[in-house]
Structure formats: structure tokens, C-alpha cells
Write a protein that holds these residues in place. Structure first.
Motif, PDB file in Angstrom:
ATOM      1  N   TRP A   1       0.837  -1.215   0.000  1.00 17.67           N
ATOM      2  CA  TRP A   1       0.000   0.000   0.000  1.00 17.67           C
ATOM      3  C   TRP A   1       0.870   1.263   0.000  1.00 17.67           C
ATOM      4  O   TRP A   1       0.619   2.208  -0.742  1.00 17.67           O
ATOM      5  CB  TRP A   1      -0.918   0.006   1.218  1.00 17.67           C
ATOM      6  CG  TRP A   1      -1.723   1.278   1.333  1.00 17.67           C
ATOM      7  CD1 TRP A   1      -2.865   1.595   0.670  1.00 17.67           C
ATOM      8  CD2 TRP A   1      -1.402   2.418   2.140  1.00 17.67           C
ATOM      9  NE1 TRP A   1      -3.288   2.861   1.020  1.00 17.67           N
ATOM     10  CE2 TRP A   1      -2.412   3.387   1.916  1.00 17.67           C
ATOM     11  CE3 TRP A   1      -0.363   2.713   3.033  1.00 17.67           C
ATOM     12  CZ2 TRP A   1      -2.404   4.618   2.561  1.00 17.67           C
ATOM     13  CZ3 TRP A   1      -0.369   3.936   3.667  1.00 17.67           C
ATOM     14  CH2 TRP A   1      -1.382   4.876   3.431  1.00 17.67           C
ATOM     15  N   ILE A   2       1.897   1.270   0.815  1.00 15.20           N
ATOM     16  CA  ILE A   2       2.788   2.436   0.876  1.00 15.20           C
ATOM     17  C   ILE A   2       3.477   2.650  -0.473  1.00 15.20           C
ATOM     18  O   ILE A   2       3.586   3.783  -0.961  1.00 15.20           O
ATOM     19  CB  ILE A   2       3.835   2.258   1.998  1.00 15.20           C
ATOM     20  CG1 ILE A   2       3.161   2.301   3.370  1.00 15.20           C
ATOM     21  CG2 ILE A   2       4.903   3.339   1.913  1.00 15.20           C
ATOM     22  CD1 ILE A   2       4.104   2.009   4.529  1.00 15.20           C
ATOM     23  N   ALA A   3       3.940   1.568  -1.092  1.00 15.44           N
ATOM     24  CA  ALA A   3       4.639   1.679  -2.372  1.00 15.44           C
ATOM     25  C   ALA A   3       3.725   2.238  -3.457  1.00 15.44           C
ATOM     26  O   ALA A   3       4.124   3.126  -4.233  1.00 15.44           O
ATOM     27  CB  ALA A   3       5.179   0.311  -2.788  1.00 15.44           C
ATOM     28  N   VAL A   4       2.494   1.736  -3.527  1.00 13.59           N
ATOM     29  CA  VAL A   4       1.546   2.224  -4.543  1.00 13.59           C
ATOM     30  C   VAL A   4       1.246   3.704  -4.328  1.00 13.59           C
ATOM     31  O   VAL A   4       1.228   4.504  -5.278  1.00 13.59           O
ATOM     32  CB  VAL A   4       0.250   1.386  -4.496  1.00 13.59           C
ATOM     33  CG1 VAL A   4      -0.838   2.029  -5.373  1.00 13.59           C
ATOM     34  CG2 VAL A   4       0.515  -0.042  -4.957  1.00 13.59           C
ATOM     35  N   THR A   5       1.012   4.091  -3.069  1.00 18.68           N
ATOM     36  CA  THR A   5       0.712   5.491  -2.770  1.00 18.68           C
ATOM     37  C   THR A   5       1.903   6.394  -3.092  1.00 18.68           C
ATOM     38  O   THR A   5       1.737   7.509  -3.607  1.00 18.68           O
ATOM     39  CB  THR A   5       0.330   5.648  -1.285  1.00 18.68           C
ATOM     40  OG1 THR A   5      -0.721   4.736  -0.967  1.00 18.68           O
ATOM     41  CG2 THR A   5      -0.126   7.067  -0.983  1.00 18.68           C
ATOM     42  N   ALA A   6       3.108   5.927  -2.815  1.00 17.20           N
ATOM     43  CA  ALA A   6       4.314   6.713  -3.094  1.00 17.20           C
ATOM     44  C   ALA A   6       4.482   6.935  -4.595  1.00 17.20           C
ATOM     45  O   ALA A   6       4.858   8.035  -5.040  1.00 17.20           O
ATOM     46  CB  ALA A   6       5.536   6.021  -2.510  1.00 17.20           C
ATOM     47  N   ILE A   7       4.224   5.912  -5.379  1.00 18.99           N
ATOM     48  CA  ILE A   7       4.337   6.037  -6.840  1.00 18.99           C
ATOM     49  C   ILE A   7       3.326   7.063  -7.359  1.00 18.99           C
ATOM     50  O   ILE A   7       3.631   7.874  -8.252  1.00 18.99           O
ATOM     51  CB  ILE A   7       4.136   4.667  -7.513  1.00 18.99           C
ATOM     52  CG1 ILE A   7       5.320   3.747  -7.165  1.00 18.99           C
ATOM     53  CG2 ILE A   7       4.001   4.807  -9.027  1.00 18.99           C
ATOM     54  CD1 ILE A   7       5.129   2.309  -7.610  1.00 18.99           C
ATOM     55  N   GLN A   8       2.134   7.047  -6.792  1.00 17.92           N
ATOM     56  CA  GLN A   8       1.126   8.037  -7.188  1.00 17.92           C
ATOM     57  C   GLN A   8       1.583   9.449  -6.829  1.00 17.92           C
ATOM     58  O   GLN A   8       1.367  10.395  -7.591  1.00 17.92           O
ATOM     59  CB  GLN A   8      -0.217   7.719  -6.507  1.00 17.92           C
ATOM     60  CG  GLN A   8      -0.862   6.435  -7.004  1.00 17.92           C
ATOM     61  CD  GLN A   8      -2.101   6.065  -6.224  1.00 17.92           C
ATOM     62  OE1 GLN A   8      -2.357   6.588  -5.127  1.00 17.92           O
ATOM     63  NE2 GLN A   8      -2.889   5.141  -6.761  1.00 17.92           N
ATOM     64  N   ARG A   9       2.240   9.596  -5.685  1.00 25.12           N
ATOM     65  CA  ARG A   9       2.738  10.904  -5.255  1.00 25.12           C
ATOM     66  C   ARG A   9       3.855  11.405  -6.177  1.00 25.12           C
ATOM     67  O   ARG A   9       4.012  12.608  -6.378  1.00 25.12           O
ATOM     68  CB  ARG A   9       3.265  10.832  -3.821  1.00 25.12           C
ATOM     69  CG  ARG A   9       2.201  10.992  -2.735  1.00 25.12           C
ATOM     70  CD  ARG A   9       1.745  12.446  -2.614  1.00 25.12           C
ATOM     71  NE  ARG A   9       0.796  12.617  -1.535  1.00 25.12           N
ATOM     72  CZ  ARG A   9       1.115  13.042  -0.327  1.00 25.12           C
ATOM     73  NH1 ARG A   9       2.379  13.328  -0.036  1.00 25.12           N
ATOM     74  NH2 ARG A   9       0.192  13.176   0.587  1.00 25.12           N
ATOM     75  N   LEU A  10       4.656  10.484  -6.694  1.00 20.16           N
ATOM     76  CA  LEU A  10       5.725  10.885  -7.603  1.00 20.16           C
ATOM     77  C   LEU A  10       5.170  11.499  -8.879  1.00 20.16           C
ATOM     78  O   LEU A  10       5.748  12.431  -9.445  1.00 20.16           O
ATOM     79  CB  LEU A  10       6.604   9.678  -7.947  1.00 20.16           C
ATOM     80  CG  LEU A  10       7.610   9.232  -6.876  1.00 20.16           C
ATOM     81  CD1 LEU A  10       8.262   7.915  -7.270  1.00 20.16           C
ATOM     82  CD2 LEU A  10       8.681  10.311  -6.656  1.00 20.16           C
ATOM     83  N   SER A  11       4.033  10.977  -9.342  1.00 23.21           N
ATOM     84  CA  SER A  11       3.420  11.528 -10.552  1.00 23.21           C
ATOM     85  C   SER A  11       2.625  12.789 -10.267  1.00 23.21           C
ATOM     86  O   SER A  11       2.422  13.627 -11.153  1.00 23.21           O
ATOM     87  CB  SER A  11       2.506  10.479 -11.200  1.00 23.21           C
ATOM     88  OG  SER A  11       1.476  10.085 -10.306  1.00 23.21           O
ATOM     89  N   SER A  12       2.177  12.940  -9.021  1.00 22.87           N
ATOM     90  CA  SER A  12       1.428  14.141  -8.632  1.00 22.87           C
ATOM     91  C   SER A  12       1.995  14.681  -7.319  1.00 22.87           C
ATOM     92  O   SER A  12       1.441  14.426  -6.238  1.00 22.87           O
ATOM     93  CB  SER A  12      -0.060  13.803  -8.456  1.00 22.87           C
ATOM     94  OG  SER A  12      -0.613  13.264  -9.641  1.00 22.87           O
TER      95      SER A  12
END
Length: 317
Positions: free
Chosen positions: A98-109
Motif C-alpha cells: 500500500w505504501i509503495a503504490v501510494t508513493a508512486i502516485q505521489r511521484l506523478s502528482s
């Protein structure tokens, strides 16, 4: 014979203190993470919430491990701690994803964060997590407590990384450091949990303990004077620190009284060399059908035909 477990009051006291400290830090990290818009801090709150649940599970497991064996639970509740560790590790795997998926989303936004709040809360986290980890380290030989210890040690390191990340954002303005730190935390969580997951799953599936070699145990038993063969050999773990063994041992025809010295010597070797204290050893004068060194399980209709192999069990604890 019932296995009796002795409750560890000191361990329970440490876990109680750990619960209080962790609960306070989870609340503070989550609130300040929202205020600072920091995914790293919110990730820390989620990670520490899993720690809190892990500590609660471990406390319950320690309580049950201290309960005496009964006619229904002849081995007591030794596996309560193993089950708690398995649940803790599985929860950590889900959390890291969950943390990894959320972090990847933050990198794009990217989202602007407040590094000062990140650093202040992280400093408190290093002190809290480090204190709890130090308290638990003494009992980390138990897989249940080790799972919590690794939780807290990982938190200490990842929270220290948040301090470094906060400083980097403060002096450079690079907000992408926050989700990158979150990815690093996720990898650390995953790495620490996989080992415990494998160890506890092996115990729950009654696999041979990882620190024991079945062949070495068989050779040690066969080297006892009077032993002709060792087969149907099984070794498994009752708990993280408690192993059990069951085996058929072929000996020459002799009075039952003469078998006592053989049994004693076998158990001494198992105890001294392999730390196996709970054994069920069956003496035979002729072998039985084996498959790869162990008895093939009887079919339901053949149970009656195999009954003669279960006479005269010798038990040792």
C-alpha cells in the motif's frame, strides 16, 4: 504427558509499555502528517499502527503461551506466539504494498510538504521506537517477540530516514524526496517481514526446523550402540524454541529392560546435540514399509493392518 509453559511476566510488562508508547506516537504522527501534507509521516503512522496491532497480538500470544496444557490442548498454547508472528508479518507485507503504490502516485502528482514538522515528529519517533526496540531486544530469541522487535527496529531506521528527508526538502525544496522515502520504507518493511513469514509458515506446516538437518539427526541416533536402523523419522517445532521428534528405531531381540539404556542414550544425544527435549520413540525388532526413509501413510482401509506397528511406544520428555 502435558507440556507446561511458564508465563513470562517481564515480557508482558515490556509489551504493555510498548503498547502505550506506540499508541501515543501513532496518533501524533497521523495528525502531524496531515498537517504537514507528508506522505512519509502518514506512512509512518500506518506502519506504527501495524506495530501497535503487532504488539497487541504478541501480548495476547504471550498470555496464552503462559496457560497450562489441558486434556484438549496437550501441548498447551505454544504456537500462539507463532501464529501471532505470522499474522504480523502478513500484515506488514500488505502495508508495504500500500505504501509503495501510494508513493508512486505521489511521484506523478507531487504535493508540497512542511519539512519542519516532518523532522520534529520524526525525532520523537526515533526516540520512541528506539526505546521500545531496546526493551524488546532482550526477548528477541522468541519468534513472536522478534517479529515485533523487527517492526520497531525498522521503524527506528525509517523514521531516521524521514529526518534526513525533511532536511533535504527544507534546504533544496525537492518535494519528491518524500515519496521516495516512502518507497524506501516500504522495501524495508517487506524485507524484514518475509523472513518471519517463511519461518512461521514452516512451523505452522510442521516442517523440519531450519536449524536442523534430518540426516544428521538420523546418523546420531543410528550411531547409538544397539540401534540397527532409524526410520519413520519426523522432527517439527511445537513453538519457536521447542522441537519434538517421533521415530521408529529397529533393535535386536532383547529384554525390554535392556532397551532402557538405548533409549536413554538416544535421548541424551538428541537433547545435547540438537536441543530436542520432547520425543516419541518406538522400538521394533523388524522394520516396516518405508518411503524415502519415512513410513508411507496407511490408506483408511489398511489402518487395521498397520496397528501392529503402534505397540510399545516409548515416550520421553
Amino acid at each position: 504427558m502435558h507440556m507446561v509453559a511458564t508465563p513470562n511476566r517481564r515480557m508482558q510488562q515490556v509489551l504493555k509499555a510498548s503498547m502505550g508508547l506506540t499508541a501515543a506516537y501513532v496518533l501524533a504522527t497521523f495528525l502531524f502528517g496531515l498537517k504537514a501534507h507528508s506522505l512519509a509521516l502518514i506512512s509512518e503512522a500506518g506502519h506504527n499502527l501495524s506495530d501497535l496491532l503487532a504488539i497487541v497480538l504478541s501480548y495476547v500470544a504471550v498470555y496464552f503461551q503462559g496457560r497450562p496444557a489441558t486434556d484438549e490442548k496437550t501441548f498447551g498454547y505454544q504456537r500462539a506466539g507463532v501464529l501471532a508472528a505470522f499474522v504480523n508479518a502478513a500484515t506488514l507485507v500488505v502495508l508495504s504494498v500500500w505504501i509503495a503504490v501510494t508513493a508512486i502516485q505521489r511521484l506523478s502528482s507531487p504535493v508540497a510538504v512542511q519539512p519542519e514538522i516532518m523532522m520534529e515528529v520524526a525525532v520523537a519517533g526515533v526516540l520512541m521506537n528506539g526505546t521500545v526496540a531496546a526493551l524488546l531486544w532482550k526477548f528477541s530469541g522468541d519468534v513472536n517477540i522478534r517479529s515485533v522487535f523487527l517492526h520497531m527496529l525498522g521503524d527506528t531506521l525509517s523514521t531516521a530516514a524521514v529526518i534526513v528527508g525533511g532536511a533535504a526538502i527544507l534546504f533544496t525544496g525537492m518535494s519528491w524526496v518524500d515519496p521516495v522515502l516512502s518507497l524506501m520504507i516500504a522495501v524495508m518493511i517487506l524485507w524484514s517481514s518475509v523472513g518471519i513469514l517463511r519461518e512461521t509458515l514452516n512451523i505452522l506446516l510442521e516442517g523440519t526446523p531450519r536449524n536442523l538437518q534430518l540426516g544428521a539427526v538420523r546418523l546420531a541416533m543410528q550411531s547409538v550402540q544397539g540401534v540397527l536402523d532409524v526410520h519413520d523419522l519426523h522432527i517439527w517445532s511445537l513453538g519457536a524454541q521447542s522441537h519434538a521428534l517421533a521415530s521408529h528405531v529397529t533393535v535386536a531381540e532383547m529384554p525390554a529392560s535392556e532397551c532402557t539404556s538405548i533409549l536413554t542414550e538416544i535421548n541424551c544425544r538428541l537433547r545435547d546435540r540438537f536441543h530436542i527435549n520432547h520425543t516419541t520413540i518406538q522400538f521394533e525388532t523388524t522394520g516396516c514399509e518405508t518411503t524415502h526413509g519415512c513410513s508411507s501413510p496407511p490408506e483408511p482401509e489398511e489402518v487395521g493392518a498397520h496397528d501392529h506397528h503402534h505397540h510399545g511406544h516409548s515416550h520421553s520428555h
